[in-house]
Design a protein around this motif. Structure first.
Motif, PDB file in Angstrom:
ATOM      1  N   VAL A  82      29.248 -56.425  64.519  1.00  0.00           N
ATOM      2  CA  VAL A  82      29.407 -55.632  65.736  1.00  0.00           C
ATOM      3  C   VAL A  82      29.072 -54.179  65.430  1.00  0.00           C
ATOM      4  CG1 VAL A  82      30.982 -54.972  67.604  1.00  0.00           C
ATOM      5  CG2 VAL A  82      31.249 -57.188  66.484  1.00  0.00           C
ATOM      6  N   GLU A  83      28.499 -53.507  66.396  1.00  0.00           N
ATOM      7  CA  GLU A  83      28.213 -52.082  66.273  1.00  0.00           C
ATOM      8  C   GLU A  83      29.480 -51.295  65.935  1.00  0.00           C
ATOM      9  OE1 GLU A  83      26.676 -48.492  69.266  1.00  0.00           O
ATOM     10  OE2 GLU A  83      27.239 -50.452  70.062  1.00  0.00           O
ATOM     11  N   ASP A  84      29.348 -50.385  64.989  1.00  0.00           N
ATOM     12  CA  ASP A  84      30.467 -49.512  64.642  1.00  0.00           C
ATOM     13  C   ASP A  84      30.326 -48.197  65.389  1.00  0.00           C
ATOM     14  OD1 ASP A  84      32.723 -48.501  63.418  1.00  0.00           O
ATOM     15  OD2 ASP A  84      31.705 -47.935  61.573  1.00  0.00           O
ATOM     16  N   LEU A  85      31.438 -47.717  65.939  1.00  0.00           N
ATOM     17  CA  LEU A  85      31.429 -46.438  66.651  1.00  0.00           C
ATOM     18  C   LEU A  85      32.286 -45.442  65.869  1.00  0.00           C
ATOM     19  CD1 LEU A  85      31.229 -48.770  69.129  1.00  0.00           C
ATOM     20  CD2 LEU A  85      30.786 -46.645  70.337  1.00  0.00           C
ATOM     21  N   PRO A 103      24.811 -50.921  78.008  1.00  0.00           N
ATOM     22  CA  PRO A 103      24.887 -49.654  77.257  1.00  0.00           C
ATOM     23  C   PRO A 103      26.300 -49.188  76.957  1.00  0.00           C
ATOM     24  CG  PRO A 103      24.093 -49.302  79.513  1.00  0.00           C
ATOM     25  CD  PRO A 103      24.064 -50.768  79.270  1.00  0.00           C
ATOM     26  N   PHE A 104      27.292 -49.661  77.710  1.00  0.00           N
ATOM     27  CA  PHE A 104      28.657 -49.208  77.480  1.00  0.00           C
ATOM     28  C   PHE A 104      29.577 -50.350  77.056  1.00  0.00           C
ATOM     29  CE2 PHE A 104      26.926 -46.180  80.717  1.00  0.00           C
ATOM     30  CZ  PHE A 104      26.664 -45.173  79.795  1.00  0.00           C
ATOM     31  N   LEU A 105      28.975 -51.375  76.447  1.00  0.00           N
ATOM     32  CA  LEU A 105      29.700 -52.384  75.682  1.00  0.00           C
ATOM     33  C   LEU A 105      29.188 -52.290  74.247  1.00  0.00           C
ATOM     34  CD1 LEU A 105      29.564 -55.554  77.981  1.00  0.00           C
ATOM     35  CD2 LEU A 105      31.544 -54.090  77.576  1.00  0.00           C
ATOM     36  N   PRO A 106      30.067 -52.328  73.236  1.00  0.00           N
ATOM     37  CA  PRO A 106      29.570 -52.292  71.858  1.00  0.00           C
ATOM     38  C   PRO A 106      28.591 -53.430  71.618  1.00  0.00           C
ATOM     39  CG  PRO A 106      31.942 -51.967  71.903  1.00  0.00           C
ATOM     40  CD  PRO A 106      31.544 -52.362  73.297  1.00  0.00           C
ATOM     41  N   GLY A 113      20.140 -52.812  68.021  1.00  0.00           N
ATOM     42  CA  GLY A 113      20.902 -52.227  66.931  1.00  0.00           C
ATOM     43  C   GLY A 113      20.192 -52.464  65.611  1.00  0.00           C
ATOM     44  N   VAL A 114      20.945 -52.846  64.572  1.00  0.00           N
ATOM     45  CA  VAL A 114      20.370 -52.986  63.243  1.00  0.00           C
ATOM     46  C   VAL A 114      19.502 -54.224  63.173  1.00  0.00           C
ATOM     47  CG1 VAL A 114      22.365 -51.882  62.203  1.00  0.00           C
ATOM     48  CG2 VAL A 114      22.310 -54.350  62.371  1.00  0.00           C
ATOM     49  N   ASP A 115      18.540 -54.201  62.241  1.00  0.00           N
ATOM     50  CA  ASP A 115      17.745 -55.391  61.981  1.00  0.00           C
ATOM     51  C   ASP A 115      18.582 -56.390  61.198  1.00  0.00           C
ATOM     52  OD1 ASP A 115      14.876 -53.322  61.323  1.00  0.00           O
ATOM     53  OD2 ASP A 115      15.545 -54.248  63.198  1.00  0.00           O
ATOM     54  N   ALA A 116      18.171 -57.648  61.249  1.00  0.00           N
ATOM     55  CA  ALA A 116      18.892 -58.675  60.504  1.00  0.00           C
ATOM     56  C   ALA A 116      18.780 -58.408  59.013  1.00  0.00           C
ATOM     57  CB  ALA A 116      18.314 -60.044  60.829  1.00  0.00           C
ATOM     58  N   PRO A 117      19.866 -58.574  58.246  1.00  0.00           N
ATOM     59  CA  PRO A 117      19.799 -58.396  56.796  1.00  0.00           C
ATOM     60  C   PRO A 117      18.855 -59.426  56.179  1.00  0.00           C
ATOM     61  CG  PRO A 117      22.071 -58.430  57.582  1.00  0.00           C
ATOM     62  CD  PRO A 117      21.207 -58.855  58.716  1.00  0.00           C
TER      63      PRO A 117
END
Length: 423
Positions: free
Chosen positions: A203-206, A183-186, A82-86
Motif C-alpha cells: 500500500v502507498e505510504d503517506l 486520487p484521495f484513496l491510498p 505508484g511504484v513499479d513491481a519489484p
C-alpha cells in the motif's frame, strides 16, 4: 558365426532377387528403424499430454475465482499506479490479486519463504511502530519499506496464520482491488502471493501517517513545526468527501469515518482509508459495528439499524469537529452507553472555540437527527469548496495544549480489547 550364416544366405539369393535380399536383412532395415520411430512418437505424445495437463490445472485455478472478481482484476490491472513491481513480480500474472510471485519455470514447488525472505525485494524494511491509529490484528504485521525510492507500507501475513486468517487477508486485498483507484484513496499497489503463508499486501505510504496523530502534532506547532489553518481544514475535508462519495458510488459504505482513518501525505493531501469495517460488513466476517467506535456512529446505528451513506455523513460531521479542535474526541464527557439518550434529548456538539460559522454550519448539516435531513455527500463537497474560498488561510488553528493519550482513550470510548488496525 552370424557372419558366416548371413554370407551363406546371401549366396542362396540370386543377384537380382530384391525380395530375398530384403527378407534376409529385415531386422536391420525394417525392425530397428520402426522401433526407433515408435519410441520418438511416444516421447512427443507424452510431452504434449503433460503440457496439456499443466495448462488445464492453471485454467481450472483461474476459473475457480468469482466471475465478478476476474472482471475487476482485468480492470484493476490497467489502473495500477505508484511504484513499479519489484523484481520477480508480474502485475498481470495471478488470477486473484494484481501482483503475484513468479513460479519456477520447471514447475517445481516453491520452497517455504520466511517473513524476512519474502521481504527481500523491498529496501529499508522496518517494522511500523504501533500507535493509537496504526496497529494490526493478530495475524498481520506491518512494515514500512522503499521500492524504487518510493515509500510503501507492507501488510504481511504472519507465518503462524491459519487458513481462515489467510482467507480474510486475501479477501481484503481483493476487496480493495475491486474498489479501483481514486486520487484521495491510498493506492493499493498490489499483493505478493506465494505458497502458504507467503502473502504481502503493498500500500502507498503517506508521510505524516494518520490525521489524528498529525492534528496532535499541530497542537505542538513550536516543537513539530507543523500547523493547520481553517482553509487547510476545508481543503482536506473536501478531499475526504470526494473519496467518500466515490465509495458510495461503488456501493460501499465506509462505516468508520474519523481522523484515525484518514492518512496525510507530505503535501498535506488527505486520503480516506480504514476500509476494514466496510470489508467485514461486505463479507459478514464480523458483527456490524463491533469494531467501530460508538462515539462516531449515527443515532440509527447506535439503535442497531443498518449502516448507510447518511450514517457516513454523520460520522463525517464528527471528523470536521476533530479537525477544528485539533484532535479532541466528540462528546468527551459522555460514556458511549449514554450517547444515544443524550442525542434523543436534542443535544448536539457545541461549537468549538475559534470555529467559523461556515465550518460549524457544515458540521451541523451532517449531524442531523433525521437521516433524510442530512446533507448528501455531493452537496457537502460543494459547501466545503465554497467555504475553502473564503476561509482564513493565514492564522493557524490553536488548541489549549497537548492531549493526554490516556484521557483521550477514555473519552473517545476505546475499550482495552479494541483493535486499532488501520491497514
Amino acid at each position: 558365426m552370424a557372419t558366416n550364416t548371413t554370407t551363406a544366405t546371401n549366396e542362396a539369393c540370386a543377384p537380382n532377387d530384391n525380395l530375398c535380399i530384403a527378407v534376409t536383412h529385415r531386422q536391420a532395415v525394417i525392425v530397428i528403424p520402426s522401433l526407433l520411430l515408435l519410441a520418438s512418437a511416444i516421447t512427443v505424445v507424452t510431452m504434449i499430454v503433460l503440457t496439456y495437463v499443466r495448462r488445464r490445472r492453471v485454467r481450472r485455478a483461474a476459473d475457480a475465482a468469482p466471475p465478478r472478481y476476474r472482471r475487476s482484476l482485468h480492470r484493476r490491472s490497467r489502473h495500477l499506479q505508484g511504484v513499479d513491481a519489484p523484481p520477480g513480480i508480474d502485475p498481470l500474472e495471478h488470477e486473484e490479486v494484481p501482483m503475484a510471485v513468479h513460479k519456477r519455470a520447471t514447475g517445481a514447488a516453491v520452497p517455504r519463504v520466511t517473513a524476512e525472505g519474502r521481504l527481500g525485494t523491498f529496501g529499508q524494511v522496518t517494522p511500523l511502530p504501533r500507535t493509537l491509529s496504526v496497529g494490526t490484528d493478530g495475524g498481520v504485521v506491518l512494515y514500512r519499506a522503499r521500492v524504487d525510492h518510493k515509500g510503501v507500507v507492507l501488510r504481511v501475513l504472519k507465518d503462524s496464520a491459519g487458513p481462515e486468517e489467510r482467507r480474510r487477508f486475501l479477501g481484503f486485498a481483493s476487496f480493495v482491488s475491486e474498489l479501483g483507484p481514486h486520487p484521495f484513496l491510498p493506492a493499493a499497489l498490489g499483493s505478493v502471493r506465494g505458497p502458504p503463508p507467503t502473502s504481502v499486501m503493498v500500500v502507498e505510504d503517506l508521510r505524516h501517517g494518520d490525521l489524528l496523530g498529525f492534528l496532535w502534532r499541530c497542537r505542538r506547532a513550536d516543537e513539530s513545526g507543523w500547523s493547520i489553518t481553517e482553509k487547510r481544514i476545508f481543503t482536506m475535508a473536501t478531499q475526504v468527501a470526494s473519496a467518500l462519495g466515490y465509495l458510495h458510488s461503488r456501493s460501499c459504505v465506509h462505516g468508520d469515518v474519523g481522523a484515525r482513518n484518514v492518512l496525510v501525505g507530505g503535501d498535506l493531501t488527505a486520503k480516506l482509508w480504514g476500509l476494514g469495517a466496510a470489508y467485514r460488513r461486505r463479507t459478514r466476517a464480523g458483527a456490524d459495528g463491533a469494531a467501530e467506535l460508538k462515539k462516531w456512529q449515527a443515532p440509527e446505528v447506535l439503535a442497531r439499524r443498518d449502516f448507510s451513506p447518511s450514517s457516513d455523513v454523520w460520522s463525517f460531521g464528527l471528523l470536521l469537529y476533530e479537525m477544528s479542535t485539533l484532535g479532541e474526541p466528540p462528546f468527551a464527557p459522555l460514556r458511549p452507553s449514554e450517547l444515544l439518550q443524550h442525542l434523543q434529548r436534542g443535544n448536539f456538539l457545541q461549537r468549538p472555540p475559534g470555529c467559523s460559522g461556515t465550518l460549524f454550519a457544515a458540521m451541523s448539516s451532517c449531524c442531523q437527527w433525521n437521516p433524510r435531513r442530512r446533507v448528501t455527500v455531493g452537496t457537502l463537497a460543494e459547501k466545503l469548496r465554497a467555504g475553502e474560498r473564503t476561509a482564513n488561510g493565514l492564522t493557524p488553528v490553536r488548541a489549549a495544549g497537548p492531549l493526554d493519550p490516556e484521557r483521550y482513550l477514555r473519552e473517545a470510548g476505546y475499550g482495552e480489547a479494541y483493535n486499532y488496525a488501520l491497514l
